[in-house]
Design an enzyme around this catalytic site. Structure first.
Site, PDB file in Angstrom:
ATOM      1  N   HIS A  43     -39.954  36.186   6.457  1.00  0.00           N
ATOM      2  CA  HIS A  43     -39.433  34.822   6.457  1.00  0.00           C
ATOM      3  C   HIS A  43     -38.760  34.613   5.107  1.00  0.00           C
ATOM      4  CE1 HIS A  43     -42.677  33.784   9.629  1.00  0.00           C
ATOM      5  NE2 HIS A  43     -41.523  34.025  10.208  1.00  0.00           N
ATOM      6  N   GLU A  57     -40.282  32.569   2.288  1.00  0.00           N
ATOM      7  CA  GLU A  57     -41.601  32.972   1.795  1.00  0.00           C
ATOM      8  C   GLU A  57     -41.379  34.108   0.808  1.00  0.00           C
ATOM      9  OE1 GLU A  57     -44.079  33.582   5.254  1.00  0.00           O
ATOM     10  OE2 GLU A  57     -43.491  31.622   6.067  1.00  0.00           O
ATOM     11  N   HIS A 111     -46.640  37.326   3.752  1.00  0.00           N
ATOM     12  CA  HIS A 111     -46.098  36.004   4.058  1.00  0.00           C
ATOM     13  C   HIS A 111     -46.623  34.993   3.044  1.00  0.00           C
ATOM     14  CE1 HIS A 111     -44.447  36.689   8.249  1.00  0.00           C
ATOM     15  NE2 HIS A 111     -45.052  37.839   7.980  1.00  0.00           N
ATOM     16  N   GLU A 127     -51.190  36.437   4.160  1.00  0.00           N
ATOM     17  CA  GLU A 127     -50.677  35.164   3.624  1.00  0.00           C
ATOM     18  C   GLU A 127     -51.195  35.067   2.194  1.00  0.00           C
ATOM     19  OE1 GLU A 127     -48.763  33.063   5.280  1.00  0.00           O
ATOM     20  OE2 GLU A 127     -48.944  33.693   7.375  1.00  0.00           O
TER      21      GLU A 127
END
Length: 448
Positions: free
Chosen positions: A85, A88, A192, A283
């Protein structure tokens, strides 16, 4: 060897003085940095592009290891992917810092040296450079998340639980799918932002037997939980489970992907089901695009976890399957009792197999056409400490009877590549084009 050692010393010395600046390097700066490293340290790095973005930016991968240009038997392939992404951005920064850390400490740091001598490490810092270039420096908004065509790349892969045959695969996604065909990756993670948690497969479900108590459980769930905890407990804060003020609590800092939220077309499920590569989604920051002043702290929090996770590529068992003449064979099916994978794990073009397993006793069954099925019981130690999984080679015996080899599902032998950008459907009427495609697929299956 002297020249290489000298170059390595100079690179290490320069890195110790200057290091890689903590900042958001644009695509041209990142490309130049990777080329500089590859030019300075050609003996332990190899730089190549796996394809291009929609806007024509190269998807650069730097390979690090003792033999970076080619696979060696017994050396597992590992990869990190960042910036899927575009907004990110922390993963992109940390992977560049990881490259700098590994290259500057090779031969001087025992852990780094053993990691690079025992595995081949592939790093794709940015899978979505177009999205990054269009991003705004905001914590939670979506500007730059998608690729140039406005597509979320982490919803664009073939899905094991939903039919997506009519979906166009974006250039960046096709590049990764093709990449997975050229390398036999064993372990992977994609980085991410927007939370602090390690997420593991499955990301999706069709509400079948895999759905258990709100979780979508894979056959290798015990391994995935171990991998996720390895990262979360090596991270300075992730294991606490509540690092971000506005996110839910994650027990041990990990989550089953589907339990968090269902995600069709995700990359980690695709890696696991079709590429035999166990992948996590990491994440790593509450803020997707934090101020640059926060980057050193994020690197310090994640560095031990990034290194510990890489070492897990040595879990379980590995080996070569050979026919009755001692020749390595491709596509022999290697099954572990009690683990019924959607697509059975098979040997690669070198006859190698890798199965990430926790320490314990396992029954391995190997089948290959024209040979007797072999079943072995093995005891697996904890390989990461020794930087090597258990080696268990298999010599098959010829059989005069028809093989009982596991029949692979059609979806495993012909992965869904979707509609290609170069498809020329306008050259043929749709019905003719469809019929021709089905005919070619049928011929390929008959030959395989």
């Amino acid at each position: 060897m002297f020249v290489f050692t000298l170059c390595l010393f100079l690179w290490s010395w320069l890195s110790s003085i200057h290091g890689l600046e903590f900042g958001y390097h644009n695509s041209m700066e990142m490309e130049q940095y990777l080329k500089d490293i590859n030019r300075t340290l050609p003996d332990i790095t190899h730089l190549h592009s796996i394809g291009q973005s929609v806007e024509g930016r190269e998807l650069w991968v730097l390979i690090l290891g003792q033999h970076p240009r080619e696979h060696r038997t017994g050396i597992p392939e590992f990869k990190y992917v960042g910036n899927m992404h575009g907004n990110e951005a922390v993963g992109r920064v940390l992977l560049l810092q990881l490259i700098d850390y590994l290259t500057s400490r090779y031969l001087s740091d025992p852990l780094v040296t053993r990691l690079l001598n025992s595995s081949r490490v592939h790093i794709l810092p940015s899978m979505n450079p177009d999205g990054f270039e269009s991003s705004a420096r905001e914590c939670m908004y979506t500007k730059g998340r998608y690729n140039k065509n406005g597509v979320d790349l982490n919803r664009n892969f073939p899905d094991a639980f939903e039919s997506t045959t009519d979906q166009k695969r974006e250039k960046e996604v096709r590049a990764v799918m093709d990449w997975l065909q050229t390398e036999s990756f064993v372990l992977s993670a994609n980085l991410h932002g927007g939370a602090v948690v390690a997420s593991y497969p499955y990301d999706n479900s069709n509400r079948g037997s895999e759905l258990q108590g709100g979780l979508s459980i894979s056959p290798d769930d015990d391994v995935f939980v171990h991998l996720a905890k390895t990262y979360s407990y090596s991270h300075s804060e992730m294991h606490s489970g509540n690092s971000c003020y506005d996110s839910q609590d994650f027990s041990h800092g990990i989550t089953n992907g589907y339990h968090w939220y269902p995600l069709p077309g995700g990359m980690q499920d695709y890696n696991y089901v079709w590429a035999q590569c166990l992948e996590l989604t990491l994440e790593i920051s509450c803020c997707k695009y934090p101020p640059e002043a926060q980057l050193p702290g994020l690197w310090a929090a994640n560095k031990p976890a990034l290194l510990a996770y890489m070492q897990q590529v040595h879990l379980g068992v590995k080996g070569v399957v050979m026919d009755s003449y001692g020749k390595p064979v491709q596509n022999a099916v290697v099954e572990v009792a009690g683990r019924r994978n959607v697509c059975p794990f098979r040997t690669d073009r070198n006859g190698e197999y890798y199965r990430l397993l926790l320490p314990g006793n396992y029954t391995i069954k190997v089948t290959y056409p024209g040979h007797k099925t072999l079943t072995h019981t093995i005891r697996v130690p904890y390989g990461p400490d020794a930087f090597s999984a258990l080696t268990h080679n298999v010599l098959l015996q010829h059989s005069d009877y028809s093989s009982t080899a596991t029949q692979l599902p059609q979806s495993c032998t012909t992965p869904d590549l979707g509609i290609q950008e170069s498809d020329s459907a306008t050259l043929l009427p749709p019905s003719v084009f469809t019929a021709l495609t089905l005919f070619l697929l049928q011929r390929l299956l008959m030959l395989s």
